[in-house]
Enzyme design. Structure first.
Site, PDB file in Angstrom:
ATOM      1  N   LYS A 193       0.835  -1.205   0.000  1.00 18.31           N
ATOM      2  CA  LYS A 193       0.000   0.000   0.000  1.00 18.31           C
ATOM      3  C   LYS A 193       0.866   1.249   0.000  1.00 18.31           C
ATOM      4  CE  LYS A 193      -1.501   2.320   3.422  1.00 18.31           C
ATOM      5  NZ  LYS A 193      -2.075   2.838   4.681  1.00 18.31           N
TER       6      LYS A 193
ATOM      7  N   ASP B  43      -6.354   1.165   1.172  1.00 19.41           N
ATOM      8  CA  ASP B  43      -6.427   1.543   2.587  1.00 19.41           C
ATOM      9  C   ASP B  43      -7.786   1.146   3.143  1.00 19.41           C
ATOM     10  OD1 ASP B  43      -8.189   3.395   1.578  1.00 19.41           O
ATOM     11  OD2 ASP B  43      -7.270   5.119   2.554  1.00 19.41           O
TER      12      ASP B  43
END
Length: 348
Positions: free
Chosen positions: A216, A234
């Site tokens: 991420k 997220d």
């Protein structure tokens, strides 16, 4: 008794035949008006039925109807104001239908948030990398309020790697988990200084080797500092793509793969911004503002939140609700669109 002449029998038969013919003609003449009357009565009845049938048809068409989110058909009063009502997509939609719906949602969000951008303040890849690591378990706003002091004192990876951990901890305390985060940012700074000449690498395989850096974080840096497409999975992204039924996966890597397959690679970075912005501003975790959502007709989860338009407007956050955004130094396009910069840490 009288006497009967020789032609009496023939005369009588002729007279009888004539009488029968006259009787038949009279009967036919009598029946004609009756038939005509019956025909007239039938026509009148048909004429009378026609308007009734027409009225019944008109009455049948008259009430307007619409489909609400639950799939229930209800009559709508003519005087009632028009409302935008969402219709749930079919549960068994085909792969093609899913792709079309997903891409349409992204297009709609691009029109709502044309100024979407990464909501972490940064001036170079190193600052973005550190800020992204610090954003775990806290808001971008809190990170943006904290990093100015950090970067003012430690502007380079070499500076941060050689810092006193206790001093760094004190600066990062507002971000939460400050000891763990201090260890991560100092560790990645040391790795950058020793292994990459103090420069942030532009490859995924190199970034994920740094302490505290996962896929991420790596995609945030690659997409926003290097212009290389990536999907940022997220908490907001995970929540929304499941609500929209783009995927049923819960593992971030599997979500990334499933959603990435629905869009061209060139759209991945902007898609991430659109989804995350929508999750922060309208499609909240606990109480989504469904009544103010621009993609309600495309959302299978419509109705989970507030559907009344006026009440939903009160749930909007950041620039949609007139509140400050996440960044202290947002892009000019955001300011031009009416966005307000966030206040610095400690401001009233």
């Amino acid at each position: 008794m009288g006497e009967q002449g020789p032609g009496g029998s023939k005369k009588t038969a002729k007279t009888t035949k004539k009488a029968a013919s006259a009787k038949k003609a009279a009967s036919a003449k009598k029946a004609a008006p009756a038939k005509k009357a019956a025909s007239t009565k039938k026509a009148a009845s048909a004429k009378k039925v026609a308007p009734a049938k027409k009225a019944a048809s008109a009455k049948k068409v008259a009430p307007a109807k619409k489909v609400v989110a639950t799939g229930q058909v209800v009559a709508v009063k003519k005087a009632a104001p028009a409302k935008t009502v969402a219709v749930k997509p079919p549960r068994d939609e085909s792969r093609t239908a899913l792709v079309r719906r997903a891409r349409r949602i992204n297009r709609e969000l691009a029109e709502v948030y044309p100024y979407a951008h990464p909501e972490l303040d940064f001036e170079n890849p190193f600052q973005l990398l550190v800020a992204t690591v610090l954003s775990a378990q806290t808001t971008d706003l809190r990170v943006n309020q904290t990093t100015p002091a950090l970067f003012a004192k430690y502007p380079t990876p070499e500076d941060l790697a050689a810092a006193n951990p206790e001093e760094v901890e004190e600066i990062l305390r507002p971000c939460g988990f400050f000891r763990m985060k201090t260890k991560s940012v100092m560790g990645l700074s040391k790795a950058l200084a020793e292994d990459f000449g103090g420069e942030v690498p532009g490859r995924l395989e190199d970034l994920v080797k740094l302490p505290g850096v996962g896929r991420k974080t790596a995609f945030v840096v690659l997409g926003n500092a290097f212009g290389r497409p990536g999907i940022t999975v997220d908490t907001h992204f995970q929540r929304l793509v499941r609500r929209w039924e783009w995927t049923g996966e819960s593992d971030p890597d599997k979500i990334e793969a499933a959603v990435g397959a629905l869009f061209p690679k060139s759209e991945w970075t902007d898609l991430s911004h659109h989804v995350i912005w929508h999750g922060r501003r309208i499609c909240h975790a606990r109480r989504p503002a469904c009544g103010a959502c621009p993609i309600a007709p495309l959302c299978p989860a419509y109705g989970e939140g507030e559907t009344d338009p006026e009440k939903a407007k009160k749930l909007l956050k950041y620039e949609k609700g007139g509140f400050p955004g996440q960044r202290l130094k947002p892009p000019q396009a955001y300011l031009d669109a009416g966005g307000r910069p966030a206040p610095p840490l400690g401001a009233a």
